[in-house]
Enzyme design. Sequence first.
Site, PDB file in Angstrom:
ATOM      1  N   THR A  82       0.822  -1.207   0.000  1.00 22.08           N
ATOM      2  CA  THR A  82       0.000   0.000   0.000  1.00 22.08           C
ATOM      3  C   THR A  82       0.861   1.265   0.000  1.00 22.08           C
ATOM      4  O   THR A  82       1.932   1.302   0.610  1.00 22.08           O
ATOM      5  CB  THR A  82      -0.893  -0.001   1.260  1.00 22.08           C
ATOM      6  N   GLU A 121      -6.061  -5.844   4.298  1.00 20.56           N
ATOM      7  CA  GLU A 121      -6.089  -7.042   3.450  1.00 20.56           C
ATOM      8  C   GLU A 121      -7.306  -7.066   2.521  1.00 20.56           C
ATOM      9  O   GLU A 121      -7.897  -8.102   2.256  1.00 20.56           O
ATOM     10  CB  GLU A 121      -6.071  -8.299   4.340  1.00 20.56           C
TER      11      GLU A 121
HETATM   12  C1  LIG Z   1      -1.748 -17.420   7.375  1.00 24.85           C
HETATM   13  C2  LIG Z   1      -2.294 -17.269   8.774  1.00 24.85           C
HETATM   14  C3  LIG Z   1      -3.038 -15.974   8.960  1.00 24.85           C
HETATM   15  C4  LIG Z   1      -3.545 -15.666  10.386  1.00 24.85           C
HETATM   16  C5  LIG Z   1      -4.421 -14.488  10.341  1.00 24.85           C
HETATM   17  C6  LIG Z   1      -4.240 -13.534  11.450  1.00 24.85           C
HETATM   18  C7  LIG Z   1      -4.097 -12.180  10.867  1.00 24.85           C
HETATM   19  C8  LIG Z   1      -4.404 -11.089  11.808  1.00 24.85           C
HETATM   20  C9  LIG Z   1      -3.661  -9.863  11.416  1.00 24.85           C
HETATM   21  C10 LIG Z   1      -4.148  -9.276  10.133  1.00 24.85           C
HETATM   22  C11 LIG Z   1      -3.167  -8.198   9.831  1.00 24.85           C
HETATM   23  C12 LIG Z   1      -3.699  -7.380   8.607  1.00 24.85           C
HETATM   24  C13 LIG Z   1      -2.610  -7.385   7.591  1.00 24.85           C
HETATM   25  C14 LIG Z   1      -3.019  -6.436   6.437  1.00 24.85           C
HETATM   26  C15 LIG Z   1      -1.952  -6.508   5.425  1.00 24.85           C
HETATM   27  C16 LIG Z   1      -2.448  -5.702   4.119  1.00 24.85           C
HETATM   28  O1  LIG Z   1      -3.376  -5.033   4.228  1.00 24.85           O
HETATM   29  S1  LIG Z   1      -1.453  -5.964   2.815  1.00 24.85           S
HETATM   30  C17 LIG Z   1      -2.269  -5.072   1.525  1.00 24.85           C
HETATM   31  C18 LIG Z   1      -3.527  -5.763   1.057  1.00 24.85           C
HETATM   32  N1  LIG Z   1      -4.066  -5.052  -0.060  1.00 24.85           N
HETATM   33  C19 LIG Z   1      -5.187  -5.409  -0.636  1.00 24.85           C
HETATM   34  O2  LIG Z   1      -5.844  -6.359  -0.217  1.00 24.85           O
HETATM   35  C20 LIG Z   1      -5.576  -4.628  -1.834  1.00 24.85           C
HETATM   36  C21 LIG Z   1      -6.971  -4.929  -2.313  1.00 24.85           C
HETATM   37  N2  LIG Z   1      -7.020  -4.836  -3.767  1.00 24.85           N
HETATM   38  C22 LIG Z   1      -6.924  -5.946  -4.585  1.00 24.85           C
HETATM   39  O3  LIG Z   1      -6.882  -7.078  -4.101  1.00 24.85           O
HETATM   40  C23 LIG Z   1      -6.865  -5.735  -6.093  1.00 24.85           C
HETATM   41  O4  LIG Z   1      -6.455  -4.501  -6.412  1.00 24.85           O
HETATM   42  C24 LIG Z   1      -8.156  -6.062  -6.781  1.00 24.85           C
HETATM   43  C25 LIG Z   1      -9.352  -5.853  -5.942  1.00 24.85           C
HETATM   44  C26 LIG Z   1      -8.018  -7.539  -7.097  1.00 24.85           C
HETATM   45  C27 LIG Z   1      -8.366  -5.314  -8.077  1.00 24.85           C
HETATM   46  O5  LIG Z   1      -7.226  -5.392  -8.885  1.00 24.85           O
HETATM   47  P1  LIG Z   1      -7.310  -5.339 -10.504  1.00 24.85           P
HETATM   48  O6  LIG Z   1      -5.929  -5.321 -10.988  1.00 24.85           O
HETATM   49  O7  LIG Z   1      -8.239  -4.237 -10.864  1.00 24.85           O
HETATM   50  O8  LIG Z   1      -7.876  -6.738 -10.808  1.00 24.85           O
HETATM   51  P2  LIG Z   1      -9.268  -7.198 -11.448  1.00 24.85           P
HETATM   52  O9  LIG Z   1      -9.329  -6.738 -12.856  1.00 24.85           O
HETATM   53  O10 LIG Z   1     -10.398  -6.901 -10.551  1.00 24.85           O
HETATM   54  O11 LIG Z   1      -8.966  -8.762 -11.387  1.00 24.85           O
HETATM   55  C28 LIG Z   1      -8.111  -9.408 -12.306  1.00 24.85           C
HETATM   56  C29 LIG Z   1      -8.349 -10.898 -12.197  1.00 24.85           C
HETATM   57  O12 LIG Z   1      -7.651 -11.406 -11.062  1.00 24.85           O
HETATM   58  C30 LIG Z   1      -8.530 -12.103 -10.189  1.00 24.85           C
HETATM   59  N3  LIG Z   1      -8.047 -11.849  -8.833  1.00 24.85           N
HETATM   60  C31 LIG Z   1      -8.060 -10.693  -8.157  1.00 24.85           C
HETATM   61  N4  LIG Z   1      -7.503 -10.871  -6.946  1.00 24.85           N
HETATM   62  C32 LIG Z   1      -7.142 -12.166  -6.860  1.00 24.85           C
HETATM   63  C33 LIG Z   1      -6.534 -12.953  -5.847  1.00 24.85           C
HETATM   64  N5  LIG Z   1      -6.182 -12.446  -4.654  1.00 24.85           N
HETATM   65  N6  LIG Z   1      -6.316 -14.240  -6.113  1.00 24.85           N
HETATM   66  C34 LIG Z   1      -6.663 -14.786  -7.296  1.00 24.85           C
HETATM   67  N7  LIG Z   1      -7.258 -14.089  -8.293  1.00 24.85           N
HETATM   68  C35 LIG Z   1      -7.487 -12.792  -8.076  1.00 24.85           C
HETATM   69  C36 LIG Z   1      -9.902 -11.513 -10.484  1.00 24.85           C
HETATM   70  O13 LIG Z   1     -10.933 -12.408 -10.129  1.00 24.85           O
HETATM   71  C37 LIG Z   1      -9.824 -11.273 -11.971  1.00 24.85           C
HETATM   72  O14 LIG Z   1     -10.055 -12.514 -12.604  1.00 24.85           O
HETATM   73  P3  LIG Z   1     -10.724 -12.549 -14.097  1.00 24.85           P
HETATM   74  O15 LIG Z   1     -11.972 -11.750 -14.009  1.00 24.85           O
HETATM   75  O16 LIG Z   1      -9.713 -11.903 -15.022  1.00 24.85           O
HETATM   76  O17 LIG Z   1     -10.941 -14.003 -14.368  1.00 24.85           O
HETATM   77  C1  LIG Z   2      -4.446  -1.958  10.473  1.00 31.19           C
HETATM   78  C2  LIG Z   2      -3.993  -1.966   9.056  1.00 31.19           C
HETATM   79  C3  LIG Z   2      -2.875  -2.704   8.690  1.00 31.19           C
HETATM   80  C4  LIG Z   2      -2.418  -2.681   7.367  1.00 31.19           C
HETATM   81  N1  LIG Z   2      -1.275  -3.357   7.050  1.00 31.19           N
HETATM   82  C5  LIG Z   2      -0.766  -3.264   5.790  1.00 31.19           C
HETATM   83  C6  LIG Z   2       0.491  -3.887   5.454  1.00 31.19           C
HETATM   84  O1  LIG Z   2       1.119  -4.533   6.285  1.00 31.19           O
HETATM   85  N2  LIG Z   2       0.955  -3.745   4.196  1.00 31.19           N
HETATM   86  C7  LIG Z   2       0.283  -3.058   3.222  1.00 31.19           C
HETATM   87  O2  LIG Z   2       0.747  -3.003   2.108  1.00 31.19           O
HETATM   88  N3  LIG Z   2      -0.899  -2.455   3.515  1.00 31.19           N
HETATM   89  C8  LIG Z   2      -1.428  -2.536   4.762  1.00 31.19           C
HETATM   90  N4  LIG Z   2      -2.626  -1.907   5.079  1.00 31.19           N
HETATM   91  C9  LIG Z   2      -3.304  -1.137   4.035  1.00 31.19           C
HETATM   92  C10 LIG Z   2      -4.605  -1.782   3.580  1.00 31.19           C
HETATM   93  O3  LIG Z   2      -4.357  -2.949   2.840  1.00 31.19           O
HETATM   94  C11 LIG Z   2      -5.405  -0.769   2.755  1.00 31.19           C
HETATM   95  O4  LIG Z   2      -5.716   0.310   3.615  1.00 31.19           O
HETATM   96  C12 LIG Z   2      -6.665  -1.398   2.225  1.00 31.19           C
HETATM   97  O5  LIG Z   2      -6.366  -2.317   1.187  1.00 31.19           O
HETATM   98  C13 LIG Z   2      -7.682  -0.332   1.702  1.00 31.19           C
HETATM   99  O6  LIG Z   2      -7.104   0.466   0.740  1.00 31.19           O
HETATM  100  P1  LIG Z   2      -7.187   2.083   0.814  1.00 31.19           P
HETATM  101  O7  LIG Z   2      -6.680   2.496   2.142  1.00 31.19           O
HETATM  102  O8  LIG Z   2      -6.527   2.574  -0.400  1.00 31.19           O
HETATM  103  O9  LIG Z   2      -8.725   2.400   0.776  1.00 31.19           O
HETATM  104  P2  LIG Z   2      -9.489   3.166  -0.387  1.00 31.19           P
HETATM  105  O10 LIG Z   2      -9.531   2.273  -1.584  1.00 31.19           O
HETATM  106  O11 LIG Z   2      -8.976   4.531  -0.581  1.00 31.19           O
HETATM  107  O12 LIG Z   2     -10.940   3.198   0.260  1.00 31.19           O
HETATM  108  C14 LIG Z   2     -11.649   4.402   0.594  1.00 31.19           C
HETATM  109  C15 LIG Z   2     -13.127   4.227   0.214  1.00 31.19           C
HETATM  110  O13 LIG Z   2     -13.249   4.192  -1.202  1.00 31.19           O
HETATM  111  C16 LIG Z   2     -14.044   3.095  -1.614  1.00 31.19           C
HETATM  112  N5  LIG Z   2     -13.565   2.602  -2.917  1.00 31.19           N
HETATM  113  C17 LIG Z   2     -12.286   2.543  -3.380  1.00 31.19           C
HETATM  114  N6  LIG Z   2     -12.243   2.009  -4.608  1.00 31.19           N
HETATM  115  C18 LIG Z   2     -13.511   1.723  -4.963  1.00 31.19           C
HETATM  116  C19 LIG Z   2     -14.117   1.135  -6.107  1.00 31.19           C
HETATM  117  N7  LIG Z   2     -13.393   0.721  -7.155  1.00 31.19           N
HETATM  118  N8  LIG Z   2     -15.457   0.980  -6.103  1.00 31.19           N
HETATM  119  C20 LIG Z   2     -16.198   1.362  -5.043  1.00 31.19           C
HETATM  120  N9  LIG Z   2     -15.680   1.920  -3.926  1.00 31.19           N
HETATM  121  C21 LIG Z   2     -14.354   2.089  -3.872  1.00 31.19           C
HETATM  122  C22 LIG Z   2     -13.850   2.045  -0.505  1.00 31.19           C
HETATM  123  O14 LIG Z   2     -14.969   1.152  -0.446  1.00 31.19           O
HETATM  124  C23 LIG Z   2     -13.737   2.923   0.739  1.00 31.19           C
HETATM  125  O15 LIG Z   2     -15.035   3.196   1.244  1.00 31.19           O
HETATM  126  C24 LIG Z   2      -3.118  -1.927   6.383  1.00 31.19           C
HETATM  127  C25 LIG Z   2      -4.270  -1.211   6.751  1.00 31.19           C
HETATM  128  C26 LIG Z   2      -4.699  -1.223   8.062  1.00 31.19           C
HETATM  129  C27 LIG Z   2      -5.924  -0.429   8.439  1.00 31.19           C
END
Ligand SMILES: CCCCCCCCCCCCCCCC(=O)SCCNC(=O)CCNC(=O)[C@H](O)C(C)(C)COP(=O)(O)OP(=O)(O)OC[C@H]1O[C@@H](n2cnc3c(N)ncnc32)[C@H](O)[C@@H]1OP(=O)(O)O
Ligand SMILES: Cc1cc2nc3c(=O)[nH]c(=O)nc-3n(C[C@H](O)[C@H](O)[C@H](O)COP(=O)(O)OP(=O)(O)OC[C@H]3O[C@@H](n4cnc5c(N)ncnc54)[C@H](O)[C@@H]3O)c2cc1C
Length: 616
Positions: A141, A383
């Site tokens: 991010t 996530e």
């Molecule tokens: C292990 C033990 C754990 C224990 C548990 C305890 C944990 C307790 C602490 C928690 C601690 C928090 C830790 C936070 C750590 C962060 O937050 S790290 C940062 C995480 N960031 C995110 O999750 C970002 C969210 N955004 C996204 O995932 C992507 O940008 C999006 C939503 C997939 C959209 O990307 P895009 O490039 O526009 O992709 P899009 O055109 O929608 O999709 C392309 C294709 O890939 C596919 N696709 C998309 N994503 C995926 C995927 N992930 N996989 C496979 N296919 C996928 C789609 O279905 C689509 O397929 P087709 O339609 O082409 O067949």
């Molecule tokens: C506690 C915590 C830990 C984290 N740890 C990590 C980490 O270790 N590593 C890391 O890389 N990241 C980490 N993150 C970041 C996290 O993964 C992102 O904050 C998360 O994926 C949301 O993205 P954003 O902040 O850009 O939200 P935004 O996308 O800016 O969301 C803002 C608003 O816009 C809306 N929105 C955005 N896009 C669309 C769309 N296409 N359609 C409709 N609505 C939309 C959302 O629904 C939301 O209401 C962490 C976040 C938190 C809170």
Amino acid sequence: MPMNPDLEKERQGGTFDVEQLTHILDGGRDKTLKRHFLEQEVLKDPVFRGPDTRFLSREELFGELLRKHVAVIKKTQELSIDDINEASTIYSAAMNNNVGPLTLHSVAFVAPLDLMADDEQKKKWLIPAKKYEIIGCYAQTELGHGSFIRGLETRADYDVNTQQFVLNTPTETAIKWWVGGCVAVGDIGPKFGFGGVDNGYLCLNNVRIPRDNLLAKTGKVLEDGTYVKPENPKVVYGSMLGIRAALPKVGAYNLSKAVTIAIRYSCVRHQSEIKPGCGEPQVLDYQTQQHKLFPLLATAYAFHTVGVWMLDFHSTVMNEINEGHYHRLAEDHVLAAGLKAVINWKTHEGIEICRFSCGGHGYSLASSLPVIYVNHVANSTAEGETVILLLQTAVYLMKCVIDLEQGTPLDPSVAYLDQSFSKSEQWCSDVDMHSLLKAIQFRSKKFTEYVSSFVKKELMATGNQQLAFNKHKVILVECAKAHTEAVIMNAFVTKVDEILQSNPSVGKVLSLLCQIYGVTEILAHSGDYIQYEYLRKIDLDNIQDQLFKLYTYIRPEAVLLVDAFDFHDEVLKSILGRYDGQVYENMFKWAKASPFNKQDQGTFRKYIQQLKQAKL
Ligand SMILES: CCCCCCCCCCCCCCCC(=O)SCCNC(=O)CCNC(=O)[C@H](O)C(C)(C)COP(=O)(O)OP(=O)(O)OC[C@H]1O[C@@H](n2cnc3c(N)ncnc32)[C@H](O)[C@@H]1OP(=O)(O)O
Ligand SMILES: Cc1cc2nc3c(=O)[nH]c(=O)nc-3n(C[C@H](O)[C@H](O)[C@H](O)COP(=O)(O)OP(=O)(O)OC[C@H]3O[C@@H](n4cnc5c(N)ncnc54)[C@H](O)[C@@H]3O)c2cc1C
């Protein structure tokens, strides 16, 4: 301390064996015994004792949790634990409802290395990372983008001469932000919760890394700079799958804690009068209190069941991918996305309801409900933000409609979309769990067809899929939620059916919970059922009456059902949720121990003195 008489009485009732239910939840008696053993290993070891973390400042909290997290790692190694559930038991027993500072290292650094590094890279990084010889984080991010990964701005330019990538942060919005476990670079400042994690920022200025640092199990960059795509390009998103697949069970765990606290306390707490002169009833005897808590009790059981199922499914798919079979990756992704979104959202709402149901004392950190809430609520954003993930599920459902039209078989979790729900199968007066499941699946199918028809019309008009989706995002999100509810209910009904065969008394009480879960879901969307002519008003009145009847059946089982979660008092860390119910004397003891009471009140005297002397 003696047992509070109200809780003692509650525990004399009940129709099932609590211990047997605990074994079912743990996955077997052996696993319960192992969990108890591991908890004791932590609780008896003085290294895990320390100040009550609820009284600490952010800096003190971070230091104390880091100290304990290191002790957790040592204990895990000392006992040769490599099972993730067993490691989590040690972690939870030590962390007092907090997230440990090194959590992101294991879940967001080690796990992607395991998935995406080739054999050589695993030797170089995975093995030392597992031994904590190197500590890593997941810096995806940026200040300007989190959800939209294609919008990330950090540059990695390949220098053919040196065979290195040159990393740069070209703009302010490209600064890496939120990076959990980013110790030595820069903390992003205080947050809502997650005080134990040093979420950091990171600016890159011509940082050079060798070409073979790019994880290369699937895609790679050759010496001359040619990019070799992975066999399935979506696997590059795989690093975000593992935590998502685990988070439904985390949600179930946190909701189970909150419900345990609220239900035990609601049996200890007496308030008001129903019949004058007959004493004050336990607040759990009020129908409104049951309406707050029994659906959440049912929800905790439903989420646990589907959380365990999701983890099993994900691990099977990961094994298949390791063998080069990608055919279930899409289903795994949309299931994890939908369940992570719905469960974590409903869980944080549920924890809040539990807190309110404890009245004023729920607001005190003595209850631990605020601590559980602020740390849990991050899971609805981190996530993958809730709406973003639900849209992923919705897009897949729209594709399912096209597959159906073309006669392409659907994945098992959506196969019900191909079923016909004929008039004869419609609602009868009984609320058995199978009828409830059918009703929930029917709504999801109708909703999917309905939303798809809107999206198609828009697509015909604009010729642009993104515009068509954007115009209907609200109903797309609702559609994904409806499907996810069908997945949850299906997992719950299947599990309860299985338990009814092996343990009828436990199965019977779980089927009551399953009915409460299903009925609550249907009543929350009663308008849709009327609109689709699946239920009549008279059916809904009947369902509503059945719900209140179900509450009366669950009431004598409620404390036993939360006891079955089997939280040790030291794990729950809640005075309101104590197993012995001795709430009031311990509240007073805890308040007296507050450092605020021990401080010199000089500041107070100084300013009050000034106020008194001021001629206002
Ligand atoms: C292990 C033990 C754990 C224990 C548990 C305890 C944990 C307790 C602490 C928690 C601690 C928090 C830790 C936070 C750590 C962060 O937050 S790290 C940062 C995480 N960031 C995110 O999750 C970002 C969210 N955004 C996204 O995932 C992507 O940008 C999006 C939503 C997939 C959209 O990307 P895009 O490039 O526009 O992709 P899009 O055109 O929608 O999709 C392309 C294709 O890939 C596919 N696709 C998309 N994503 C995926 C995927 N992930 N996989 C496979 N296919 C996928 C789609 O279905 C689509 O397929 P087709 O339609 O082409 O067949
Ligand atoms: C506690 C915590 C830990 C984290 N740890 C990590 C980490 O270790 N590593 C890391 O890389 N990241 C980490 N993150 C970041 C996290 O993964 C992102 O904050 C998360 O994926 C949301 O993205 P954003 O902040 O850009 O939200 P935004 O996308 O800016 O969301 C803002 C608003 O816009 C809306 N929105 C955005 N896009 C669309 C769309 N296409 N359609 C409709 N609505 C939309 C959302 O629904 C939301 O209401 C962490 C976040 C938190 C809170």
